[in-house]
Design a protein around this motif. Structure first.
Motif, mmCIF file in Angstrom:
data_model
loop_
_atom_site.group_PDB
_atom_site.id
_atom_site.type_symbol
_atom_site.label_atom_id
_atom_site.label_comp_id
_atom_site.label_asym_id
_atom_site.label_seq_id
_atom_site.Cartn_x
_atom_site.Cartn_y
_atom_site.Cartn_z
ATOM 1 N N ALA A 456 29.407 30.460 40.739
ATOM 2 C CA ALA A 456 28.947 29.193 41.954
ATOM 3 C C ALA A 456 30.127 28.438 42.279
ATOM 4 C CB ALA A 456 27.572 28.417 41.599
ATOM 5 N N TYR A 457 30.708 27.716 40.859
ATOM 6 C CA TYR A 457 31.948 27.149 40.730
ATOM 7 C C TYR A 457 33.144 28.119 41.187
ATOM 8 C CZ TYR A 457 34.620 23.537 39.732
ATOM 9 O OH TYR A 457 36.147 23.044 39.454
ATOM 10 N N VAL A 458 33.220 28.830 40.777
ATOM 11 C CA VAL A 458 34.683 29.894 41.148
ATOM 12 C C VAL A 458 34.237 29.653 42.416
ATOM 13 C CG1 VAL A 458 35.224 31.577 40.863
ATOM 14 C CG2 VAL A 458 35.338 30.868 39.297
ATOM 15 N N HIS A 459 33.453 30.516 43.393
ATOM 16 C CA HIS A 459 33.385 31.027 44.719
ATOM 17 C C HIS A 459 33.191 29.419 45.194
ATOM 18 C CE1 HIS A 459 30.737 32.877 48.139
ATOM 19 N NE2 HIS A 459 31.440 33.751 47.497
ATOM 20 N N ASP A 460 32.439 28.507 45.143
ATOM 21 C CA ASP A 460 31.889 27.093 45.650
ATOM 22 C C ASP A 460 33.072 26.096 46.100
ATOM 23 O OD1 ASP A 460 29.672 28.879 47.734
ATOM 24 O OD2 ASP A 460 28.424 27.474 46.225
ATOM 25 N N GLU A 461 33.573 25.971 45.008
ATOM 26 C CA GLU A 461 34.313 24.991 44.987
ATOM 27 C C GLU A 461 35.707 25.164 44.520
ATOM 28 O OE1 GLU A 461 33.092 22.003 44.450
ATOM 29 O OE2 GLU A 461 31.123 23.092 45.316
ATOM 30 N N ALA A 462 36.088 26.039 43.991
ATOM 31 C CA ALA A 462 37.483 26.252 43.875
ATOM 32 C C ALA A 462 38.411 27.096 44.475
ATOM 33 C CB ALA A 462 37.478 27.151 42.134
ATOM 34 N N VAL A 463 37.251 27.824 45.109
ATOM 35 C CA VAL A 463 37.700 29.421 45.627
ATOM 36 C C VAL A 463 38.961 29.524 45.066
ATOM 37 C CG1 VAL A 463 38.301 29.573 48.572
ATOM 38 C CG2 VAL A 463 37.102 27.800 47.649
ATOM 39 N N ALA A 464 38.670 30.328 44.138
ATOM 40 C CA ALA A 464 40.090 30.354 43.333
ATOM 41 C C ALA A 464 40.327 32.042 43.850
ATOM 42 C CB ALA A 464 39.843 30.604 42.462
ATOM 43 N N ASP A 465 40.366 32.046 44.455
ATOM 44 C CA ASP A 465 40.307 33.667 44.955
ATOM 45 C C ASP A 465 39.948 34.344 46.244
ATOM 46 O OD1 ASP A 465 38.540 34.473 43.834
ATOM 47 O OD2 ASP A 465 39.280 35.020 41.964
ATOM 48 N N VAL A 466 40.636 35.198 46.901
ATOM 49 C CA VAL A 466 40.020 36.105 47.811
ATOM 50 C C VAL A 466 39.155 37.420 48.034
ATOM 51 C CG1 VAL A 466 40.391 36.879 49.767
ATOM 52 C CG2 VAL A 466 42.149 35.808 49.735
ATOM 53 N N LEU A 467 37.781 37.449 47.595
ATOM 54 C CA LEU A 467 37.057 38.039 46.728
ATOM 55 C C LEU A 467 36.897 39.163 47.893
ATOM 56 C CD1 LEU A 467 34.965 36.144 44.438
ATOM 57 C CD2 LEU A 467 36.427 37.533 43.516
ATOM 58 N N LEU A 468 37.132 40.541 47.117
ATOM 59 C CA LEU A 468 36.300 41.622 48.906
ATOM 60 C C LEU A 468 36.059 42.877 48.357
ATOM 61 C CD1 LEU A 468 40.951 42.410 49.388
ATOM 62 C CD2 LEU A 468 39.275 40.752 50.371
ATOM 63 N N PHE A 469 35.708 43.796 47.656
ATOM 64 C CA PHE A 469 35.205 44.374 47.509
ATOM 65 C C PHE A 469 34.420 45.252 45.775
ATOM 66 C CE2 PHE A 469 38.431 45.299 50.845
ATOM 67 C CZ PHE A 469 37.567 45.126 52.139
ATOM 68 N N HIS A 470 33.054 45.922 45.799
ATOM 69 C CA HIS A 470 33.004 46.469 44.856
ATOM 70 C C HIS A 470 32.899 47.995 45.232
ATOM 71 C CE1 HIS A 470 31.421 42.359 42.872
ATOM 72 N NE2 HIS A 470 30.377 42.316 43.734
ATOM 73 N N MET A 471 34.091 48.016 44.474
ATOM 74 C CA MET A 471 34.080 49.630 44.512
ATOM 75 C C MET A 471 33.252 50.683 44.908
ATOM 76 S SD MET A 471 36.749 48.681 46.716
ATOM 77 C CE MET A 471 37.731 50.749 46.991
ATOM 78 N N VAL A 472 33.243 52.341 45.036
ATOM 79 C CA VAL A 472 32.629 53.067 45.090
ATOM 80 C C VAL A 472 33.532 54.218 44.526
ATOM 81 C CG1 VAL A 472 30.980 54.970 46.161
ATOM 82 C CG2 VAL A 472 30.916 52.471 46.532
ATOM 83 N N GLY A 473 32.833 55.367 43.223
ATOM 84 C CA GLY A 473 34.513 55.841 43.256
ATOM 85 C C GLY A 473 33.657 57.246 43.652
#
Length: 501
Positions: A456-473
């Motif tokens: 939650a902290y990484v996502h909401d407070e730090a906004v540490a990166d641009v998370l994109l996709f959990h991939m399908v192989g």
């Protein structure tokens, strides 16, 4: 529209495919999307190397069962015991030989870890141990005690990340790896192929595959076509456009997360409004079912939803280009130079259609007001930007990467991706450092709750990166093989799991 059409027609007709090598019924050919730059065992946690090296040439002390429900099992270690105060004792498998004929013992284990943690080389597997210091005490040839400081409650699971090499192995990258695995590398002709051959003196059960030849083709349609034509047996990575044969193609949720690493120390991304604007500018939904396959999930964390402590309350950032423009305007009014260049660095063949994804995101950022560009690089050059020390730049770089965590615990991701001292971190946040340290040391329900707070902290407070996709192989497998891809297939391809119909 941002997403360019993918030209697949006539690729097979226009691309020269070498004739299939004469092979025995138990020899196979594997066609990979990118060539290996190294066959170094301590780099086997990197996917392009792991597909060839991990558990084929070189083995680990422990192994996580991804095909069944056995959990953590022994490989070169037969058993382990928590002795307390951070110390674990490992009983090693007797009567094991390396491919050069030498005996495996506790001294090899100690040397392998000394080598990984040496400052003379940069080993990929070191990153997963965060700030944990390990001390090794050899009790006898088949017994070794490992003390972790701070105490590491999942140390046996961490042992599944380091491949064991002979104690004579120099502390430098090697070209001719020596391991205890069921196969030995017999030929590496750069730009052409790698050949592994089955060892008659392997300690375990003899696998059915006698020889594996790895070849490299960058076009997914070519890789798929080679399997369909009988010129290859497995293409571990193909695109959705190439997966047009239900008898041969397998889709599986893999453990990879695609993201853009932000360096929060650089201008203009040192301003949180700019980081939020980056997230708002990207229409993630537009990629799914177009240039990424159906089943791809929007990411809210660096690890997949199967990970301990998963925080179901987190939501992907909404696509809102007007909000992105507003945030940039606010930052600019406060003196942030939002005109500074932002360059996306992406690795060619990192995942199917990576170039199209990177180009579309660059255009989206440009439309929102960013001075954005993209550069596609090969794996060796990408590593220079991906891991510290990062090269200086005017403005900043967003590193597009794909991170694998198939082992079920955030500890394999969070320190080296987000701690101030993490080798692939763009964050310097003492509060986050403390949260990661506490979660890493916790056990049971407390561990799960603390990791949920970190997410939650990484996502909401730090906004540490641009998370994109959990991939399908997507993989293509010859009908003559008895093999089904798993969550681990993107990072390793164990030949011993392959049979013949």
């Amino acid at each position: 529209m941002y997403l360019k059409p993918i030209l697949v027609g006539a690729l097979l007709a226009s691309t020269s495919i070498a004739p299939a090598m004469a092979q025995a019924n138990t020899d196979i050919t594997v066609v990979l999307s990118e060539e290996l730059d190294l066959v170094e065992p301590c780099m086997a946690t990197r996917s392009n190397i792991g597909r060839v090296v991990m558990q084929n040439i070189s083995e680990t002390l422990t192994e996580l069962d991804v095909r069944g429900d056995k959990g953590l099992t022994g490989r070169l270690a037969e058993s382990w015991e928590d002795l307390g105060e951070g110390t674990w004792q490992f009983k090693l498998r007797p009567n094991v030989k390396f491919s050069d004929g030498t005996d495996f013992d506790a001294a090899d284990v100690k040397h392998s870890f000394d080598r990984v943690f040496s400052d003379q080389i940069t080993c990929e597997s070191k990153r997963y141990f965060a700030d944990t210091a390990l001390t090794f005490d050899i009790i006898d040839a088949q017994t070794i005690n490992v003390k972790a400081e701070p105490a590491q409650p999942i140390l046996p699971l961490l042992m599944s990340l380091v491949t064991i090499v002979p104690s004579e192995t120099p502390i430098e990258f090697v070209r001719d790896p020596v391991g205890t695995g069921p196969y030995a590398l017999t030929d590496w002709t750069a730009g052409q192929h790698i050949i592994l051959e089955r060892r008659a003196d392997y300690w375990g059960e003899q696998p059915e595959v006698t020889k594996a030849t790895y070849v490299f083709r960058s076009e997914a349609t070519v890789r798929a076509g080679m399997v369909a034509a009988g010129e290859a047996d497995i293409a571990p990575q193909i695109t959705a456009e190439s997966a047009d044969n239900k008898a041969l193609d397998f889709a599986y949720p893999n453990s990879e997360t695609v993201y853009l690493r932000i360096d929060s120390q650089d201008a203009p991304t040192s301003d949180i409004r700019v980081r939020k604007a980056l997230n708002a500018a990207i229409d993630r939904e537009a990629f799914i079912g177009t240039i990424l396959p159906e089943g791809t999930e929007l990411a809210v964390a660096m690890t997949p939803p199967t990970t301990l402590g998963w925080n179901a309350a987190l939501k992907p950032p909404a696509y809102d280009p007007e909000l992105a423009k507003q945030l940039l305007a606010e930052a600019k009014a406060d003196g942030v130079d939002t005109s500074l260049p932002i360059e996306i660095i992406a690795r060619t063949e990192n995942f199917p259609n990576v170039t199209e994804v990177a180009e579309a995101i660059t255009q989206m950022l440009g439309d929102a007001g960013f001075n954005a560009s993209v550069r596609m690089v090969e794996v060796a050059e990408h590593e220079q930007f991906y891991s510290k020390p990062y090269p200086e730049s005017e403005g900043t770089r967003l590193i597009m990467a794909q991170h694998d965590n198939s082992r079920g615990d955030p500890v394999f991701s969070m320190f080296f991706k987000y701690a101030s001292d993490g080798t692939q971190s763009g964050v310097a946040d003492p509060k986050l450092d403390d949260m990661i340290a506490k979660a890493s040391a916790a056990t049971g329900d407390e561990r799960s709750a603390l990791w949920s707070d970190v997410f939650a902290y990484v996502h909401d407070e730090a906004v540490a990166d641009v998370l994109l996709f959990h991939m399908v192989g997507l993989s293509r497998v010859s009908e003559r093989l008895a093999f089904t891809p798993t969550i681990a297939t993107n990072g390793q391809l164990q030949l011993s799991e392959i049979g013949f119909k």
